[in-house]
Motif scaffolding. Structure first.
Motif, mmCIF file in Angstrom:
data_model
loop_
_atom_site.group_PDB
_atom_site.id
_atom_site.type_symbol
_atom_site.label_atom_id
_atom_site.label_comp_id
_atom_site.label_asym_id
_atom_site.label_seq_id
_atom_site.Cartn_x
_atom_site.Cartn_y
_atom_site.Cartn_z
ATOM 1 N N ASN A 62 0.805 -1.210 0.000
ATOM 2 C CA ASN A 62 0.000 0.000 0.000
ATOM 3 C C ASN A 62 0.850 1.278 0.000
ATOM 4 O OD1 ASN A 62 -2.554 0.957 -0.231
ATOM 5 N ND2 ASN A 62 -3.170 0.493 1.857
ATOM 6 N N ALA A 63 1.882 1.313 -0.808
ATOM 7 C CA ALA A 63 2.840 2.421 -0.818
ATOM 8 C C ALA A 63 2.182 3.776 -1.079
ATOM 9 C CB ALA A 63 3.937 2.158 -1.843
ATOM 10 N N TRP A 64 1.242 3.836 -2.023
ATOM 11 C CA TRP A 64 0.584 5.118 -2.341
ATOM 12 C C TRP A 64 -0.108 5.682 -1.108
ATOM 13 C CZ3 TRP A 64 0.206 8.855 -5.944
ATOM 14 C CH2 TRP A 64 -0.857 9.730 -5.861
ATOM 15 N N ASN A 65 -0.942 4.864 -0.487
ATOM 16 C CA ASN A 65 -1.687 5.330 0.681
ATOM 17 C C ASN A 65 -0.754 5.706 1.828
ATOM 18 O OD1 ASN A 65 -4.050 4.956 -0.723
ATOM 19 N ND2 ASN A 65 -4.550 3.015 0.255
ATOM 20 N N ASN A 66 0.298 4.921 2.020
ATOM 21 C CA ASN A 66 1.257 5.242 3.079
ATOM 22 C C ASN A 66 1.948 6.577 2.812
ATOM 23 O OD1 ASN A 66 0.631 2.898 4.434
ATOM 24 N ND2 ASN A 66 2.322 1.730 3.558
ATOM 25 N N ALA A 67 2.269 6.840 1.554
ATOM 26 C CA ALA A 67 2.915 8.101 1.197
ATOM 27 C C ALA A 67 1.967 9.283 1.431
ATOM 28 C CB ALA A 67 3.385 8.076 -0.254
ATOM 29 N N VAL A 68 0.699 9.142 1.018
ATOM 30 C CA VAL A 68 -0.280 10.212 1.219
ATOM 31 C C VAL A 68 -0.475 10.465 2.707
ATOM 32 C CG1 VAL A 68 -2.698 10.885 0.896
ATOM 33 C CG2 VAL A 68 -1.438 9.840 -0.997
ATOM 34 N N LYS A 69 -0.585 9.406 3.497
ATOM 35 C CA LYS A 69 -0.766 9.551 4.942
ATOM 36 C C LYS A 69 0.456 10.195 5.594
ATOM 37 C CE LYS A 69 -3.932 5.654 5.351
ATOM 38 N NZ LYS A 69 -4.087 4.250 5.810
ATOM 39 N N ALA A 70 1.661 9.829 5.150
ATOM 40 C CA ALA A 70 2.885 10.428 5.701
ATOM 41 C C ALA A 70 2.950 11.913 5.364
ATOM 42 C CB ALA A 70 4.122 9.706 5.165
ATOM 43 N N CYS A 71 2.554 12.262 4.155
ATOM 44 C CA CYS A 71 2.520 13.680 3.765
ATOM 45 C C CYS A 71 1.520 14.440 4.628
ATOM 46 C CB CYS A 71 2.158 13.830 2.292
ATOM 47 S SG CYS A 71 3.461 13.323 1.170
ATOM 48 N N ALA A 72 0.353 13.871 4.830
ATOM 49 C CA ALA A 72 -0.678 14.514 5.651
ATOM 50 C C ALA A 72 -0.152 14.759 7.058
ATOM 51 C CB ALA A 72 -1.937 13.657 5.695
ATOM 52 N N LYS A 73 0.502 13.773 7.616
ATOM 53 C CA LYS A 73 1.038 13.890 8.976
ATOM 54 C C LYS A 73 2.088 15.002 9.064
ATOM 55 C CE LYS A 73 2.970 10.998 12.627
ATOM 56 N NZ LYS A 73 3.431 9.664 12.999
ATOM 57 N N ALA A 74 2.984 15.069 8.072
ATOM 58 C CA ALA A 74 4.032 16.091 8.079
ATOM 59 C C ALA A 74 3.450 17.497 7.909
ATOM 60 C CB ALA A 74 5.051 15.799 6.972
ATOM 61 N N ILE A 75 2.464 17.622 7.039
ATOM 62 C CA ILE A 75 1.832 18.928 6.800
ATOM 63 C C ILE A 75 1.081 19.378 8.048
ATOM 64 C CG2 ILE A 75 0.057 20.114 5.457
ATOM 65 C CD1 ILE A 75 0.949 18.219 3.087
ATOM 66 N N GLN A 76 0.350 18.462 8.675
ATOM 67 C CA GLN A 76 -0.373 18.796 9.901
ATOM 68 C C GLN A 76 0.587 19.159 11.031
ATOM 69 O OE1 GLN A 76 -2.616 15.160 10.032
ATOM 70 N NE2 GLN A 76 -4.472 16.152 9.269
ATOM 71 N N ALA A 77 1.732 18.483 11.098
ATOM 72 C CA ALA A 77 2.722 18.803 12.120
ATOM 73 C C ALA A 77 3.259 20.220 11.956
ATOM 74 C CB ALA A 77 3.876 17.794 12.062
ATOM 75 N N ALA A 78 3.204 20.727 10.728
ATOM 76 C CA ALA A 78 3.639 22.111 10.473
ATOM 77 C C ALA A 78 2.513 23.105 10.782
ATOM 78 C CB ALA A 78 4.092 22.256 9.030
ATOM 79 N N GLY A 79 1.380 22.586 11.238
ATOM 80 C CA GLY A 79 0.280 23.456 11.629
ATOM 81 C C GLY A 79 -0.656 23.853 10.498
ATOM 82 N N ILE A 80 -0.574 23.144 9.393
ATOM 83 C CA ILE A 80 -1.416 23.461 8.239
ATOM 84 C C ILE A 80 -2.492 22.387 8.122
ATOM 85 C CG2 ILE A 80 -1.464 23.787 5.733
ATOM 86 C CD1 ILE A 80 1.516 24.620 5.967
ATOM 87 N N PRO A 81 -3.760 22.795 8.046
ATOM 88 C CA PRO A 81 -4.837 21.814 7.915
ATOM 89 C C PRO A 81 -4.741 21.046 6.593
ATOM 90 C CG PRO A 81 -5.727 23.976 8.516
ATOM 91 C CD PRO A 81 -4.286 24.159 8.173
ATOM 92 N N VAL A 82 -5.169 19.799 6.642
ATOM 93 C CA VAL A 82 -5.134 18.930 5.466
ATOM 94 C C VAL A 82 -6.550 18.461 5.168
ATOM 95 C CG1 VAL A 82 -4.339 16.690 4.598
ATOM 96 C CG2 VAL A 82 -2.792 18.132 5.903
ATOM 97 N N LYS A 83 -6.901 18.517 3.888
ATOM 98 C CA LYS A 83 -8.211 18.022 3.442
ATOM 99 C C LYS A 83 -7.953 16.809 2.571
ATOM 100 C CE LYS A 83 -12.164 19.299 0.612
ATOM 101 N NZ LYS A 83 -12.690 20.301 -0.307
ATOM 102 N N GLN A 84 -8.578 15.704 2.936
ATOM 103 C CA GLN A 84 -8.459 14.507 2.111
ATOM 104 C C GLN A 84 -9.831 14.163 1.564
ATOM 105 O OE1 GLN A 84 -6.045 12.054 4.956
ATOM 106 N NE2 GLN A 84 -5.056 11.502 3.038
ATOM 107 N N SER A 85 -9.870 13.878 0.269
ATOM 108 C CA SER A 85 -11.158 13.551 -0.380
ATOM 109 C C SER A 85 -11.543 12.143 -0.043
ATOM 110 C CB SER A 85 -11.051 13.686 -1.886
ATOM 111 O OG SER A 85 -10.208 14.720 -2.265
#
Length: 85
Positions: A62-85
């Motif tokens: 599940n590399a794609w999903n893991n990559a998207v989730k890792a990106c979401a986590k990093a962006i949220q850690a920077a204090g920026i909200p993330v919207k996932q469809s």
């Protein structure tokens, strides 16, 4: 790092203050600057691509999903909200 912590780090760099300096958040100018800082980030939202259901020929890791989730986590850690469809 929280938005407030990011603001303090930026403020100290901007005004060439020592890293261990403490800001007086009772000061109206600093309170206003923090409000503006937070408002400027409130409008930022990063929309990430949809998670996908792996097809039979893709690996089960599940590399794609893991990559998207890792990106979401990093962006949220920077204090920026993330919207996932």
């Amino acid at each position: 790092m929280s938005s407030r912590e990011e603001f303090v780090a930026w403020y100290l760099r901007r005004f060439d203050l020592p890293e261990d300096a403490e800001l007086n958040f009772g000061n109206e100018s600093i309170k206003f600057a923090l409000e503006v800082w937070e408002a400027s980030r409130a409008g930022q939202v990063v929309e990430l691509p949809q998670l996908s259901k792996p097809t039979p020929w893709e690996s089960t890791d599940n590399a794609w999903n893991n990559a998207v989730k890792a990106c979401a986590k990093a962006i949220q850690a920077a204090g920026i909200p993330v919207k996932q469809s």
